[in-house]
Write a protein that holds these residues in place. Structure first.
Motif, PDB file in Angstrom:
ATOM      1  N   ILE A  73     -10.648   2.768  -2.288  1.00 25.73           N
ATOM      2  CA  ILE A  73      -9.087   2.891  -3.009  1.00 25.73           C
ATOM      3  C   ILE A  73      -9.205   4.140  -4.017  1.00 25.73           C
ATOM      4  CG2 ILE A  73      -7.502   1.583  -4.560  1.00 25.73           C
ATOM      5  CD1 ILE A  73      -8.006  -0.073  -1.931  1.00 25.73           C
ATOM      6  N   ARG A  74      -8.121   4.872  -3.813  1.00 27.16           N
ATOM      7  CA  ARG A  74      -7.942   6.232  -4.945  1.00 27.16           C
ATOM      8  C   ARG A  74      -7.557   5.643  -6.087  1.00 27.16           C
ATOM      9  NH1 ARG A  74      -4.071  10.145  -2.319  1.00 27.16           N
ATOM     10  NH2 ARG A  74      -3.983  10.639  -4.612  1.00 27.16           N
TER      11      ARG A  74
ATOM     12  N   ILE B 148       0.684  -1.251  -6.277  1.00 24.60           N
ATOM     13  CA  ILE B 148       0.639  -0.638  -5.090  1.00 24.60           C
ATOM     14  C   ILE B 148      -0.727  -0.197  -4.799  1.00 24.60           C
ATOM     15  CG2 ILE B 148       1.772   1.225  -3.692  1.00 24.60           C
ATOM     16  CD1 ILE B 148       4.157   0.874  -5.380  1.00 24.60           C
ATOM     17  N   ILE B 149      -1.526  -0.505  -3.885  1.00 22.20           N
ATOM     18  CA  ILE B 149      -2.882  -0.025  -3.594  1.00 22.20           C
ATOM     19  C   ILE B 149      -2.832   1.484  -2.960  1.00 22.20           C
ATOM     20  CG2 ILE B 149      -5.089  -0.263  -2.394  1.00 22.20           C
ATOM     21  CD1 ILE B 149      -2.860  -3.410  -3.092  1.00 22.20           C
ATOM     22  N   ILE B 150      -3.392   2.487  -3.394  1.00 22.16           N
ATOM     23  CA  ILE B 150      -3.525   3.584  -2.929  1.00 22.16           C
ATOM     24  C   ILE B 150      -4.832   3.819  -2.124  1.00 22.16           C
ATOM     25  CG2 ILE B 150      -3.427   6.302  -3.177  1.00 22.16           C
ATOM     26  CD1 ILE B 150      -1.781   5.320  -5.841  1.00 22.16           C
ATOM     27  N   PRO B 151      -4.762   3.812  -0.874  1.00 22.80           N
ATOM     28  CA  PRO B 151      -6.160   3.713  -0.164  1.00 22.80           C
ATOM     29  C   PRO B 151      -6.551   5.327  -0.090  1.00 22.80           C
ATOM     30  CG  PRO B 151      -4.411   3.236   1.454  1.00 22.80           C
ATOM     31  CD  PRO B 151      -3.754   3.208   0.145  1.00 22.80           C
TER      32      PRO B 151
ATOM     33  N   ILE C  92     -12.207   6.212   4.037  1.00 21.04           N
ATOM     34  CA  ILE C  92     -12.299   5.019   5.028  1.00 21.04           C
ATOM     35  C   ILE C  92     -12.419   5.870   6.284  1.00 21.04           C
ATOM     36  CG2 ILE C  92     -10.729   3.486   6.253  1.00 21.04           C
ATOM     37  CD1 ILE C  92      -9.387   3.151   3.590  1.00 21.04           C
ATOM     38  N   PHE C  93     -11.897   6.653   6.678  1.00 19.16           N
ATOM     39  CA  PHE C  93     -12.147   7.456   8.171  1.00 19.16           C
ATOM     40  C   PHE C  93     -13.516   8.047   8.434  1.00 19.16           C
ATOM     41  CE2 PHE C  93      -7.669   6.255   8.734  1.00 19.16           C
ATOM     42  CZ  PHE C  93      -7.522   6.276  10.213  1.00 19.16           C
TER      43      PHE C  93
ATOM     44  N   PHE D  30       0.535  -1.221   0.013  1.00 16.40           N
ATOM     45  CA  PHE D  30       0.146  -0.019  -0.057  1.00 16.40           C
ATOM     46  C   PHE D  30       0.911   0.999  -0.056  1.00 16.40           C
ATOM     47  CE2 PHE D  30      -2.971  -3.245   1.463  1.00 16.40           C
ATOM     48  CZ  PHE D  30      -4.143  -2.833   1.151  1.00 16.40           C
ATOM     49  N   ALA D  31       0.169   2.318  -0.393  1.00 15.05           N
ATOM     50  CA  ALA D  31       1.053   3.469  -0.375  1.00 15.05           C
ATOM     51  C   ALA D  31       0.389   4.697   0.225  1.00 15.05           C
ATOM     52  CB  ALA D  31       1.432   4.073  -1.819  1.00 15.05           C
ATOM     53  N   VAL D  32       0.702   5.535   0.921  1.00 14.55           N
ATOM     54  CA  VAL D  32       0.118   6.570   1.629  1.00 14.55           C
ATOM     55  C   VAL D  32       0.862   7.686   1.309  1.00 14.55           C
ATOM     56  CG1 VAL D  32      -0.997   5.212   3.401  1.00 14.55           C
ATOM     57  CG2 VAL D  32       1.328   6.306   3.804  1.00 14.55           C
ATOM     58  N   GLU D  33       0.406   9.076   1.290  1.00 16.71           N
ATOM     59  CA  GLU D  33       0.916  10.179   0.821  1.00 16.71           C
ATOM     60  C   GLU D  33       1.949  10.226   1.877  1.00 16.71           C
ATOM     61  OE1 GLU D  33       0.157  12.693  -1.561  1.00 16.71           O
ATOM     62  OE2 GLU D  33      -1.589  12.028  -2.223  1.00 16.71           O
TER      63      GLU D  33
END
Length: 166
Positions: A127-128, A138-141, A146-147, A21-24
């Motif tokens: 998923i973005r 790479i999954i970009i949530p 979600i929150f 996964f990838a987060v900013e």
């Protein structure tokens, strides 16, 4: 409709089970080793605990819950990624559990694609996009969504949903 960004996404890559996964990266405040977690009675499994980050109470979320993944016991690679997440227009500090933190990398805008409507094991609204790097995905949530979804679910509403689902 393309989700491509004008410039590469600077991303922190984390592993949840066998998925990347990838987060900013710009939203990440710090990465912590596992710290004591205070369990919250009757909380949702997604945010079931609180942690102390430099004297501040921070909710701890487990993305594996949202993506229907197993939740193995923490090990020596488990980390907490403390992030600032925009929830309903307000910046909120939260921690997310990661089975492993990898690196900060650029994901080229042209390599980010929309989530396929079929064949996904995750809810597409969470998923973005899907990025490609080194022959893998790479999954970009969409952490904000979600929150927001979870904060909108009050405990009584969640309990009645669970009763009606069974």
């Amino acid at each position: 409709m393309s989700l491509a960004l004008a410039s590469p996404m600077k991303a922190l890559t984390i592993r949840l089970q066998d998925e990347l996964f990838a987060v900013e990266a710009g939203s990440v405040r710090e990465i912590l080793d596992l710290v004591p977690i205070t369990e919250v009675p009757n909380a949702s499994p997604f945010v079931s605990g609180l942690i102390n980050v430099r004297g501040r109470v921070v909710p701890l979320a487990d993305l594996r819950v949202m993506f229907g993944m197993d939740r193995p016991e923490p090990d020596q690679d488990t980390r907490i990624v403390v992030m600032e997440i925009d929830i309903d227009g307000e910046p909120t500090v939260a921690g997310i559990l990661a089975d492993k933190v990898h690196d900060v990398t650029d994901i080229e805008a042209a390599s980010i694609e929309e989530v396929p409507k079929v064949g996904m094991r995750w809810r597409p609204e969470f998923i973005r996009g899907i990025g490609k790097r080194n022959g893998g995905f790479i999954i970009i949530p969409d952490l904000g969504r979600i929150f927001e979804t979870q904060s909108a679910r009050t405990a009584p509403a969640a309990a009645s949903e669970e009763r009606s689902a069974s």
